[in-house]
Motif scaffolding. Structure first.
Motif, PDB file in Angstrom:
ATOM      1  N   ALA A  54      10.370 -23.690 -12.159  1.00 28.17           N
ATOM      2  CA  ALA A  54      10.258 -22.399 -12.836  1.00 28.17           C
ATOM      3  C   ALA A  54       8.971 -22.371 -13.648  1.00 28.17           C
ATOM      4  N   VAL A  55       8.051 -21.466 -13.301  1.00 23.98           N
ATOM      5  CA  VAL A  55       6.771 -21.416 -14.019  1.00 23.98           C
ATOM      6  C   VAL A  55       6.592 -20.090 -14.757  1.00 23.98           C
ATOM      7  N   SER A  56       6.290 -20.218 -16.057  1.00 19.49           N
ATOM      8  CA  SER A  56       6.122 -19.023 -16.886  1.00 19.49           C
ATOM      9  C   SER A  56       4.670 -18.564 -16.913  1.00 19.49           C
ATOM     10  N   GLY A  57       3.738 -19.470 -16.577  1.00 13.16           N
ATOM     11  CA  GLY A  57       2.300 -19.186 -16.739  1.00 13.16           C
ATOM     12  C   GLY A  57       1.750 -19.952 -17.930  1.00 13.16           C
ATOM     13  N   ASP A  60       3.062 -25.902 -20.079  1.00  8.89           N
ATOM     14  CA  ASP A  60       4.054 -26.912 -19.695  1.00  8.89           C
ATOM     15  C   ASP A  60       4.493 -26.751 -18.246  1.00  8.89           C
ATOM     16  N   SER A  61       4.903 -25.527 -17.892  1.00 10.03           N
ATOM     17  CA  SER A  61       5.463 -25.362 -16.554  1.00 10.03           C
ATOM     18  C   SER A  61       4.396 -25.473 -15.460  1.00 10.03           C
ATOM     19  N   LEU A  62       3.178 -24.969 -15.724  1.00 10.09           N
ATOM     20  CA  LEU A  62       2.131 -25.114 -14.701  1.00 10.09           C
ATOM     21  C   LEU A  62       1.737 -26.583 -14.562  1.00 10.09           C
ATOM     22  N   GLY A  77       7.040 -23.162  -6.515  1.00 10.50           N
ATOM     23  CA  GLY A  77       7.096 -22.541  -7.837  1.00 10.50           C
ATOM     24  C   GLY A  77       7.963 -21.290  -7.818  1.00 10.50           C
ATOM     25  N   TYR A  78       8.383 -20.859  -8.985  1.00 12.94           N
ATOM     26  CA  TYR A  78       9.147 -19.614  -9.087  1.00 12.94           C
ATOM     27  C   TYR A  78       8.781 -18.930 -10.398  1.00 12.94           C
ATOM     28  N   HIS A  79       8.265 -17.714 -10.292  1.00 18.06           N
ATOM     29  CA  HIS A  79       7.879 -16.979 -11.506  1.00 18.06           C
ATOM     30  C   HIS A  79       8.636 -15.657 -11.582  1.00 18.06           C
ATOM     31  N   ILE A  80       9.163 -15.359 -12.766  1.00 13.53           N
ATOM     32  CA  ILE A  80       9.815 -14.062 -12.976  1.00 13.53           C
ATOM     33  C   ILE A  80       8.893 -13.207 -13.837  1.00 13.53           C
ATOM     34  N   ASN A  81       8.497 -12.059 -13.287  1.00 10.58           N
ATOM     35  CA  ASN A  81       7.717 -11.115 -14.080  1.00 10.58           C
ATOM     36  C   ASN A  81       8.719 -10.351 -14.954  1.00 10.58           C
ATOM     37  N   LEU A  82       8.671 -10.631 -16.273  1.00 13.04           N
ATOM     38  CA  LEU A  82       9.696 -10.100 -17.180  1.00 13.04           C
ATOM     39  C   LEU A  82       9.440  -8.652 -17.605  1.00 13.04           C
ATOM     40  N   GLY A  83       8.272  -8.126 -17.250  1.00 18.39           N
ATOM     41  CA  GLY A  83       7.962  -6.737 -17.609  1.00 18.39           C
ATOM     42  C   GLY A  83       7.746  -6.560 -19.102  1.00 18.39           C
ATOM     43  N   ILE A 137      19.254 -13.308 -18.034  1.00 13.47           N
ATOM     44  CA  ILE A 137      18.629 -12.846 -16.793  1.00 13.47           C
ATOM     45  C   ILE A 137      17.878 -13.987 -16.106  1.00 13.47           C
ATOM     46  N   LYS A 138      17.137 -14.780 -16.896  1.00 18.35           N
ATOM     47  CA  LYS A 138      16.368 -15.881 -16.304  1.00 18.35           C
ATOM     48  C   LYS A 138      17.311 -16.903 -15.664  1.00 18.35           C
ATOM     49  N   ARG A 139      18.355 -17.286 -16.387  1.00 18.74           N
ATOM     50  CA  ARG A 139      19.299 -18.290 -15.853  1.00 18.74           C
ATOM     51  C   ARG A 139      19.870 -17.839 -14.519  1.00 18.74           C
ATOM     52  N   MET A 141      18.684 -15.542 -12.401  1.00 18.21           N
ATOM     53  CA  MET A 141      17.683 -15.436 -11.327  1.00 18.21           C
ATOM     54  C   MET A 141      17.236 -16.823 -10.843  1.00 18.21           C
ATOM     55  N   PHE A 142      17.166 -17.790 -11.756  1.00 19.96           N
ATOM     56  CA  PHE A 142      16.829 -19.168 -11.339  1.00 19.96           C
ATOM     57  C   PHE A 142      17.872 -19.641 -10.315  1.00 19.96           C
ATOM     58  N   ASN A 143      19.142 -19.483 -10.651  1.00 17.56           N
ATOM     59  CA  ASN A 143      20.210 -19.979  -9.778  1.00 17.56           C
ATOM     60  C   ASN A 143      20.252 -19.246  -8.447  1.00 17.56           C
ATOM     61  N   ILE A 152      16.548 -27.377  -9.864  1.00 18.23           N
ATOM     62  CA  ILE A 152      15.657 -26.460 -10.592  1.00 18.23           C
ATOM     63  C   ILE A 152      15.005 -27.274 -11.710  1.00 18.23           C
ATOM     64  N   ALA A 153      13.669 -27.219 -11.804  1.00 26.80           N
ATOM     65  CA  ALA A 153      12.981 -27.950 -12.878  1.00 26.80           C
ATOM     66  C   ALA A 153      12.334 -26.961 -13.840  1.00 26.80           C
ATOM     67  N   THR A 154      12.466 -27.232 -15.139  1.00 27.46           N
ATOM     68  CA  THR A 154      11.792 -26.390 -16.132  1.00 27.46           C
ATOM     69  C   THR A 154      10.849 -27.252 -16.973  1.00 27.46           C
ATOM     70  N   GLY A 155       9.917 -26.576 -17.672  1.00 24.81           N
ATOM     71  CA  GLY A 155       8.861 -27.295 -18.381  1.00 24.81           C
ATOM     72  C   GLY A 155       9.169 -27.615 -19.834  1.00 24.81           C
ATOM     73  N   HIS A 156      10.448 -27.576 -20.251  1.00 27.08           N
ATOM     74  CA  HIS A 156      10.768 -27.887 -21.648  1.00 27.08           C
ATOM     75  C   HIS A 156      10.180 -29.247 -22.042  1.00 27.08           C
TER      76      HIS A 156
HETATM   77  P1  AMP Z   1      10.668 -20.924 -22.768  1.00 31.82           P
HETATM   78  O1  AMP Z   1      12.111 -20.668 -22.913  1.00 31.82           O
HETATM   79  O2  AMP Z   1       9.828 -19.681 -22.694  1.00 31.82           O
HETATM   80  O3  AMP Z   1      10.136 -21.961 -23.702  1.00 31.82           O
HETATM   81  O4  AMP Z   1      10.498 -21.564 -21.312  1.00 31.82           O
HETATM   82  C1  AMP Z   1      11.118 -22.746 -20.952  1.00 31.82           C
HETATM   83  C2  AMP Z   1      10.919 -22.986 -19.485  1.00 31.82           C
HETATM   84  O5  AMP Z   1      11.567 -21.949 -18.732  1.00 31.82           O
HETATM   85  C3  AMP Z   1       9.459 -22.951 -19.030  1.00 31.82           C
HETATM   86  O6  AMP Z   1       8.842 -24.210 -19.184  1.00 31.82           O
HETATM   87  C4  AMP Z   1       9.599 -22.566 -17.583  1.00 31.82           C
HETATM   88  O7  AMP Z   1       9.938 -23.693 -16.797  1.00 31.82           O
HETATM   89  C5  AMP Z   1      10.788 -21.612 -17.602  1.00 31.82           C
HETATM   90  N1  AMP Z   1      10.359 -20.190 -17.721  1.00 31.82           N
HETATM   91  C6  AMP Z   1      10.158 -19.475 -18.849  1.00 31.82           C
HETATM   92  N2  AMP Z   1       9.772 -18.220 -18.572  1.00 31.82           N
HETATM   93  C7  AMP Z   1       9.727 -18.103 -17.223  1.00 31.82           C
HETATM   94  C8  AMP Z   1       9.400 -17.062 -16.306  1.00 31.82           C
HETATM   95  N3  AMP Z   1       9.037 -15.851 -16.726  1.00 31.82           N
HETATM   96  N4  AMP Z   1       9.467 -17.313 -14.990  1.00 31.82           N
HETATM   97  C9  AMP Z   1       9.857 -18.535 -14.538  1.00 31.82           C
HETATM   98  N5  AMP Z   1      10.170 -19.556 -15.356  1.00 31.82           N
HETATM   99  C10 AMP Z   1      10.111 -19.362 -16.676  1.00 31.82           C
END
Ligand code: AMP
Ligand code: FES
Ligand code: ZN
Length: 310
Positions: A54-57, A60-62, A77-83, A137-139, A141-143, A152-156
């Motif tokens: 999951a990449v936010s941009g 950490d995630s990139l 990778g998987y990115h959600i455009n949150l608008g 919503i993110k949880r 859509m990830f699943n 699923i890997a996140t950048g925490h």
């Molecule tokens: P955050 O909760 O914003 O600190 O993000 C924690 C992690 O959730 C990030 O390192 C990403 O792996 C993932 N993440 C956050 N926002 C998005 C997004 N818009 N699209 C995809 N993954 C995301």
């Protein structure tokens, strides 16, 4: 001048909390080795498994997607455009630039396409806190997207996790404590989740991203201003300044003690959502409920406008 502990050349990176000075090359190598070690220690994934990152941009995630690919894992990778206005535009741009430069497939989905509006408008319409709507919503859509993937890997990172732990302890959120771990095995139709950067500090991931030439969005989400997690991070940084290694001790010590909380975790029965099949505690999952509420409100507004125009 300080010298690199490994090769003796002039050091460029100083990891104060670990009392370690390294040259560029050895910092990058050391960082990658520690990520691999974390993955193995917690049995997060093996090289045959398909990982959805999951990449936010953000950095950490990139950096995570980059390092996993470099270490030879099968990643997408998987990115959600949150608008969320300019913030989401910029985030998407960084993700697309990264995809082009690194040649890694990144799936992109859009909250506006899903709900007809962005996270901010949904939260206003439903009068619910933005970050909690966003998390739900993110949880979901990830699943959903992780269907054919194994993990699923996140950048925490370490700072994120230590701040979350601090919040959970200050409020004695036993159930959250029971679930705070770098790997959560798959359960029902929820995918296995991993956090390979759990022991890498924010400073280290930022330095790694910089040295590996990764361009990322620096701005925080506008809704994060004033968030408790940012306040806790500030406090932990002040403690760390006085007592080196506090964050890592706090978190790794907790992981060793975590068993005490797991046994107290409430065992709630999950059942499939009657609309979409996602596992939930009630008849309809939170994601479908958000959709329903939006449709009801929109319907209500149409009626009101119609009556006003009569
Ligand atoms: P955050 O909760 O914003 O600190 O993000 C924690 C992690 O959730 C990030 O390192 C990403 O792996 C993932 N993440 C956050 N926002 C998005 C997004 N818009 N699209 C995809 N993954 C995301
Ligand atoms: Fe979700 Fe900011 S990223 S509200
Ligand atoms: Zn549902």
């Amino acid at each position: 001048m300080k010298k690199c502990r490994i090769c003796g050349k002039p050091a460029e990176v100083f990891l104060i909390s670990r009392n370690l000075a390294l040259c560029r090359r050895d910092f990058v190598e050391n960082f990658e080795k520690r990520v691999e070690k974390t993955i193995n220690k917690f049995r997060m994934a093996d090289r045959g498994e398909k990982i959805l990152v999951a990449v936010s941009g953000g950095k950490d995630s990139l950096a995570l997607l980059h390092v996993l690919k470099k270490l030879g894992y099968r990643v997408t990778g998987y990115h959600i455009n949150l608008g969320i206005g300019q913030y989401s535009h910029e985030s998407l741009k960084k993700v697309l630039d990264f995809q082009k430069k690194e040649g890694i497939e990144i799936i992109i989905e859009n909250v506006k396409e899903e709900f007809g509006m962005g996270i901010g408008e949904i939260s206003k319409l439903l009068r619910q806190p933005t970050c909690s709507i966003c998390g739900t919503i993110k949880r979901y859509m990830f699943n959903r997207t992780a269907g054919s993937f194994d993990v699923i890997a996140t950048g925490h990172n370490l700072d994120d996790e230590a701040a979350t732990l601090m919040g959970n302890v200050l409020n004695w959120q036993i159930e959250y404590l029971a679930r705070q771990y770098p790997v959560l095995e798959s359960k029902n139709n929820l995918k296995k989740k991993i956090k390979p950067f759990v022991f890498m500090s924010e400073y280290e991931t930022a330095t790694y991203a910089f040295l590996e030439d990764i361009d990322y969005i620096v701005e925080e989400c506008p809704y994060a201003t004033g968030a408790k997690s940012i306040f806790y991070k500030g406090i932990l940084n002040r403690v760390e300044d006085r007592m080196r290694g506090t964050k890592i001790h706090f978190l790794s010590g907790f992981f060793k003690q975590r068993g005490r909380f797991v046994s107290q975790e409430k065992r709630t029965e999950l059942k499939p959502c009657i609309k979409c099949g996602y596992m939930t505690t009630s008849n309809i999952c939170q994601f479908c409920r958000i959709k329903e509420k939006i449709n009801n409100k929109k319907g209500g507004n149409h009626e009101r406008n119609f009556l006003q125009n009569q």
